[in-house]
Design a protein around this motif. Structure first.
Motif, mmCIF file in Angstrom:
data_model
loop_
_atom_site.group_PDB
_atom_site.id
_atom_site.type_symbol
_atom_site.label_atom_id
_atom_site.label_comp_id
_atom_site.label_asym_id
_atom_site.label_seq_id
_atom_site.Cartn_x
_atom_site.Cartn_y
_atom_site.Cartn_z
ATOM 1 N N LEU A 1 39.498 -39.299 0.536
ATOM 2 C CA LEU A 1 39.530 -38.354 1.648
ATOM 3 C C LEU A 1 38.494 -37.253 1.433
ATOM 4 O O LEU A 1 37.757 -36.901 2.358
ATOM 5 C CB LEU A 1 40.927 -37.743 1.813
ATOM 6 N N ALA A 2 38.418 -36.717 0.220
ATOM 7 C CA ALA A 2 37.440 -35.663 -0.087
ATOM 8 C C ALA A 2 36.021 -36.188 0.106
ATOM 9 O O ALA A 2 35.161 -35.491 0.664
ATOM 10 C CB ALA A 2 37.644 -35.150 -1.506
ATOM 11 N N GLN A 3 35.769 -37.418 -0.338
ATOM 12 C CA GLN A 3 34.443 -38.009 -0.175
ATOM 13 C C GLN A 3 34.096 -38.200 1.301
ATOM 14 O O GLN A 3 32.981 -37.913 1.727
ATOM 15 C CB GLN A 3 34.361 -39.347 -0.902
ATOM 16 N N ALA A 4 35.038 -38.689 2.069
ATOM 17 C CA ALA A 4 34.807 -38.912 3.499
ATOM 18 C C ALA A 4 34.534 -37.594 4.220
ATOM 19 O O ALA A 4 33.644 -37.524 5.070
ATOM 20 C CB ALA A 4 36.000 -39.626 4.122
ATOM 21 N N CYS A 5 35.274 -36.557 3.869
ATOM 22 C CA CYS A 5 35.078 -35.252 4.501
ATOM 23 C C CYS A 5 33.724 -34.656 4.122
ATOM 24 O O CYS A 5 33.043 -34.063 4.963
ATOM 25 C CB CYS A 5 36.209 -34.304 4.129
ATOM 26 N N ALA A 6 33.314 -34.829 2.866
ATOM 27 C CA ALA A 6 31.993 -34.352 2.432
ATOM 28 C C ALA A 6 30.887 -35.125 3.148
ATOM 29 O O ALA A 6 29.869 -34.540 3.550
ATOM 30 C CB ALA A 6 31.851 -34.483 0.920
ATOM 31 N N GLN A 7 31.076 -36.423 3.336
ATOM 32 C CA GLN A 7 30.082 -37.224 4.059
ATOM 33 C C GLN A 7 30.005 -36.810 5.526
ATOM 34 O O GLN A 7 28.922 -36.763 6.112
ATOM 35 C CB GLN A 7 30.411 -38.707 3.941
ATOM 36 N N PHE A 8 31.145 -36.488 6.121
ATOM 37 C CA PHE A 8 31.157 -36.023 7.510
ATOM 38 C C PHE A 8 30.431 -34.684 7.611
ATOM 39 O O PHE A 8 29.640 -34.470 8.537
ATOM 40 C CB PHE A 8 32.597 -35.897 8.025
ATOM 41 N N GLU A 9 30.690 -33.789 6.647
ATOM 42 C CA GLU A 9 29.998 -32.501 6.636
ATOM 43 C C GLU A 9 28.492 -32.711 6.516
ATOM 44 O O GLU A 9 27.710 -32.063 7.215
ATOM 45 C CB GLU A 9 30.499 -31.633 5.492
ATOM 46 N N ALA A 10 28.063 -33.632 5.654
ATOM 47 C CA ALA A 10 26.641 -33.924 5.496
ATOM 48 C C ALA A 10 26.046 -34.466 6.792
ATOM 49 O O ALA A 10 24.915 -34.123 7.155
ATOM 50 C CB ALA A 10 26.426 -34.916 4.360
ATOM 51 N N LEU A 11 26.803 -35.286 7.506
ATOM 52 C CA LEU A 11 26.351 -35.828 8.785
ATOM 53 C C LEU A 11 26.106 -34.706 9.795
ATOM 54 O O LEU A 11 25.070 -34.668 10.463
ATOM 55 C CB LEU A 11 27.382 -36.821 9.334
ATOM 56 N N ILE A 12 27.051 -33.782 9.879
ATOM 57 C CA ILE A 12 26.909 -32.642 10.797
ATOM 58 C C ILE A 12 25.726 -31.775 10.383
ATOM 59 O O ILE A 12 24.910 -31.372 11.221
ATOM 60 C CB ILE A 12 28.214 -31.800 10.840
ATOM 61 N N LEU A 13 25.614 -31.483 9.083
ATOM 62 C CA LEU A 13 24.498 -30.682 8.587
ATOM 63 C C LEU A 13 23.160 -31.361 8.857
ATOM 64 O O LEU A 13 22.184 -30.712 9.242
ATOM 65 C CB LEU A 13 24.650 -30.417 7.088
ATOM 66 N N ARG A 14 23.107 -32.672 8.649
ATOM 67 C CA ARG A 14 21.875 -33.422 8.892
ATOM 68 C C ARG A 14 21.439 -33.269 10.341
ATOM 69 O O ARG A 14 20.262 -33.047 10.635
ATOM 70 C CB ARG A 14 22.096 -34.895 8.547
ATOM 71 N N GLN A 15 22.398 -33.373 11.257
ATOM 72 C CA GLN A 15 22.067 -33.233 12.672
ATOM 73 C C GLN A 15 21.597 -31.819 12.991
ATOM 74 O O GLN A 15 20.613 -31.621 13.713
ATOM 75 C CB GLN A 15 23.282 -33.592 13.543
ATOM 76 N N MET A 16 22.277 -30.824 12.436
ATOM 77 C CA MET A 16 21.886 -29.433 12.670
ATOM 78 C C MET A 16 20.487 -29.152 12.110
ATOM 79 O O MET A 16 19.673 -28.489 12.760
ATOM 80 C CB MET A 16 22.909 -28.486 12.043
ATOM 81 N N LEU A 17 20.221 -29.629 10.903
ATOM 82 C CA LEU A 17 18.913 -29.414 10.291
ATOM 83 C C LEU A 17 17.813 -30.137 11.062
ATOM 84 O O LEU A 17 16.717 -29.600 11.253
ATOM 85 C CB LEU A 17 18.925 -29.870 8.833
ATOM 86 N N SER A 18 18.095 -31.342 11.522
ATOM 87 C CA SER A 18 17.107 -32.092 12.310
ATOM 88 C C SER A 18 16.801 -31.370 13.613
ATOM 89 O O SER A 18 15.637 -31.232 13.996
ATOM 90 C CB SER A 18 17.617 -33.495 12.615
#
Length: 88
Positions: free
Chosen positions: A5-22
């Motif tokens: 669960l922690a890994q999935a949530c961190a990956q989701f956060e990275a996905l959101i951050l990636r979109q924001m940074l892009s």
């Protein structure tokens, strides 16, 4: 080691951050050749616009993954805590 669960949530956060940074254009830059001018060659895999786009994408991805992994008090942690409350 974090659980799934922690890994999935961190990956989701990275996905959101990636979109924001892009979307922010933070990695937007001009590829330069050896003499400092714009690189307009049509050579290898990392030359010209396609190469610059690939490097920018890798930069944004690495930055997003690093921030998500280091910032365990952000969106990923909030999502994880909320889901843990629901899943109990």
């Amino acid at each position: 080691m974090p659980d799934r669960l922690a890994q999935a949530c961190a990956q989701f956060e990275a996905l959101i951050l990636r979109q924001m940074l892009s979307d922010s254009g933070i990695a937007h830059s001009t590829t330069l050749d050896v003499d400092g001018g714009p690189d307009e060659s049509e050579g290898g895999a990392l030359s010209g616009r396609a190469g610059a786009d690939m490097v920018q994408s890798m930069f944004v991805d690495t930055l997003a993954q690093t921030v998500a992994a280091a910032d365990r008090s952000g969106l990923g942690r909030i999502l994880e805590n909320s889901l843990r409350g629901i899943l109990k």
